[in-house]
Design a protein around this motif. Structure first.
Motif, short mmCIF file in Angstrom:
data_model
loop_
_atom_site.label_atom_id
_atom_site.label_comp_id
_atom_site.label_asym_id
_atom_site.label_seq_id
_atom_site.Cartn_x
_atom_site.Cartn_y
_atom_site.Cartn_z
N MET A 337 3.51 6.34 12.24
CA MET A 337 3.69 6.97 10.52
C MET A 337 4.82 6.37 10.28
O MET A 337 5.81 6.48 10.76
N HIS A 339 6.91 5.38 6.22
CA HIS A 339 7.25 5.51 4.85
C HIS A 339 7.89 4.17 4.12
O HIS A 339 9.07 3.84 4.93
N GLY A 343 6.22 2.09 6.67
CA GLY A 343 4.83 1.94 6.78
C GLY A 343 4.36 0.49 7.07
O GLY A 343 3.44 0.35 7.79
N HIS A 344 5.17 -0.37 6.62
CA HIS A 344 4.97 -1.94 6.77
C HIS A 344 5.11 -2.01 8.24
O HIS A 344 4.16 -2.63 8.74
N THR A 347 2.14 -0.24 10.42
CA THR A 347 0.82 -1.01 10.09
C THR A 347 0.85 -2.38 10.73
O THR A 347 -0.10 -2.93 11.32
N SER A 371 0.34 5.38 6.79
CA SER A 371 1.43 4.72 5.97
C SER A 371 1.56 5.45 4.65
O SER A 371 0.71 5.88 3.97
N ILE A 372 2.81 5.79 4.50
CA ILE A 372 3.12 6.56 3.12
C ILE A 372 4.01 5.55 2.24
O ILE A 372 4.99 5.11 2.46
N GLY A 374 3.44 2.35 1.68
CA GLY A 374 3.83 1.37 2.49
C GLY A 374 3.69 0.04 1.67
O GLY A 374 3.02 0.05 0.61
N TYR A 376 2.22 -3.72 1.67
CA TYR A 376 1.36 -4.38 2.67
C TYR A 376 1.13 -6.00 2.23
O TYR A 376 0.68 -6.79 3.11
N LEU A 425 -3.92 5.97 4.33
CA LEU A 425 -3.05 5.42 3.62
C LEU A 425 -2.79 6.30 2.34
O LEU A 425 -3.70 6.60 1.53
N SER A 438 -1.81 -1.27 -2.45
CA SER A 438 -2.27 -0.27 -1.58
C SER A 438 -3.89 0.03 -1.75
O SER A 438 -4.68 0.21 -0.57
#
Length: 485
Positions: A337, A339, A343-344, A347, A371-372, A374, A376, A425, A438
């Protein structure tokens, strides 16, 4: 009740400046695995070195082996953990079904930590942001809420990167202005008493320096100027004090302390014989303290995201070992998990099989990724100041490297989704910059037939989407808990 274990050392990343990685562990009350040594907070350099030496050849610290040795040898160094004796009911199926979450903090890959306020206080030296982060409780608030809902959680810190000298100096200037503002507000009563003192001695010819301090050439008392200079001097003194008490964490040697002490002594002597004591003292201490901050931060310059994904991989390995050896946390329910930048990293580590493979793990070891807000697609950062502040300091100047480190482009090249975890996500409604990527990333995962849930939290922004600890319907943590359970 939540059982909290602070500053657990889990890995040392070879070849990475500030490569020591720690985490804060938040456990549900019914999961009692080990208890602190009474003197765990002793930050002894020899103890840290011994921990590193006790690590595996690749730099990973095995906490379980260390626990065994602590029980066998009571004279072991203090920075250790010992295994707690389990209650008779600790082996229940309910205890063993507890999931485990590794939370990766945000901060643009360059800031933050498991206790964000400590980073802003001791490293960025921004008193205003440090106060706000302490008030909010980032990111320990996440660990506490998850543990209260019977989910074990570790808040992970990783090696940070740093921008170039120009960007760094600008950031230091902004941080210093905010710090001065905080000190000014806090010291208003002291300023008032000092001004009363100065008003009482201005007619005494023996205090010529003081007269020069608070008078202009035309004889008008400059109260504001006096307050400003006193605030600067006091701010610089606080910064110097912080560095002194945290010198071991900053790797400040005795030689550095002596040089700073000699410089400060010279400043005091010159200031005493100056006709503008506070002017000279404020400017000199400003230069000294900001030089210390610049030296401390510029040491991270040149580090990249490679050390960060290695830290995430080592955290996954540590978590597996922790779950297996304790037997009270479900190893098959391990979640990543993060933020923002976290998050990046979460992931990316789940999509790039080579990252976890380096520590003898795989993407199959991760059941899900949360991912909060995040990031991408790193190409979205290739704009104006974002490129110099976030993109290039962490991912270099090569567009090819940017693509390789982008979860969006990595997912598009994936050939098989059989070993991939499920994804949640979460996006903030007012996170305009990240909204399009996102939704696009969610579509990409859907085309791979991956289990992916995408939700948008109403009336939230990039920050309160993770700082809001409510578990009510429609909140971030409500979706997180539902996804895990």
């Amino acid at each position: 009740m939540v059982v909290i274990h602070k500053d657990v050392f889990f890995a040392n990343i070879p070849g990475v400046e500030h490569g020591d990685c720690h985490l804060d562990l938040y456990l549900p009350d019914d999961v009692r695995t080990y208890e602190r040594n009474n003197e765990i907070h002793k930050k002894d350099t020899n103890a840290v070195n011994n921990i590193r030496n006790k690590g595996d050849k690749d730099g990973t610290y095995n906490i379980v082996n260390d626990i065994r040795e602590t029980n066998e040898n009571q004279e072991h160094i203090n920075n250790r953990y010992s295994r707690d004796k389990f209650n008779d009911d600790s082996g229940s199926s309910e205890s063993k079904s507890v999931p485990f979450v590794l939370f990766i903090h945000g901060g643009g890959w360059r800031r933050g930590g498991r206790s964000a306020w400590k980073h802003y206080l001791f490293f960025d030296v921004n008193f205003l942001v440090a106060f706000l982060q302490y008030f909010i409780g980032s990111y320990g608030n996440i660990g506490e809420v998850l543990a209260q809902n019977n989910i074990a959680c570790a808040i992970v810190s990783y090696p940070l990167t740093e921008a170039g000298p120009v960007v760094l100096i600008v950031e230091m200037l902004l941080s210093y202005i905010q710090s001065v503002f905080v000190i000014f507000v806090l010291c208003l009563p002291i300023h008032g008493l000092l001004l009363l003192f100065l008003y009482g001695i201005v007619d005494n010819s023996r205090f010529y320096v003081t007269r020069e301090l608070i008078y202009l050439e035309n004889g008008v008392i400059t109260n504001l100027n006096t307050l400003f200079l006193i605030t600067l001097t006091f701010t610089n003194s606080v910064i110097a004090t912080l560095f002194f008490f945290k010198r071991k964490e900053f790797n400040i040697s005795i030689m550095h302390i002596r040089l700073f002490g000699l410089s400060l002594f010279a400043v005091l002597v010159l200031s005493f014989y100056s006709n503008s004591l506070l002017h000279y003292l404020a400017i000199s201490t400003l230069i000294l303290t900001q030089t210390m901050i610049f030296y401390q931060r510029i040491r991270r310059y040149g580090s990249t995201y490679d050390g960060q994904v290695k830290a995430v991989a080592q955290a996954v390995r540590w978590a597996k070992c922790f779950c297996e050896e304790t037997g009270h946390i479900d190893i098959n329910r391990l979640y990543l998990m993060g933020h923002s930048a976290g998050g990046h990293l979460a992931t990316l580590s789940a999509l790039d099989e080579s990252i976890l493979a380096e520590v003898a793990c795989s993407t199959e070891d991760v059941k899900g990724v949360i991912s909060i807000s995040g990031v991408y697609d790193l190409l979205c950062l290739n704009k104006h100041w974002l490129r110099h502040v976030y993109l290039e300091p962490t991912f270099g100047t090569s567009s090819k490297q940017w693509l390789q480190a982008s979860p969006e482009h990595l997912a598009q090249r994936s050939k098989s989704a059989n070993t991939m975890p499920k994804f949640l996500l979460i996006l903030a409604e007012y996170d305009i910059f990240l909204k399009s990527q996102s939704y696009k990333f969610a579509q990409t995962l859907g085309k791979l037939n991956l289990e992916c849930k995408h939700v948008e939290i109403s009336k939230s922004n990039h920050f309160n989407v993770v700082t809001n600890t409510s578990t009510g319907k429609g909140t971030t943590l409500s979706y997180v808990i539902e996804f895990i359970k």
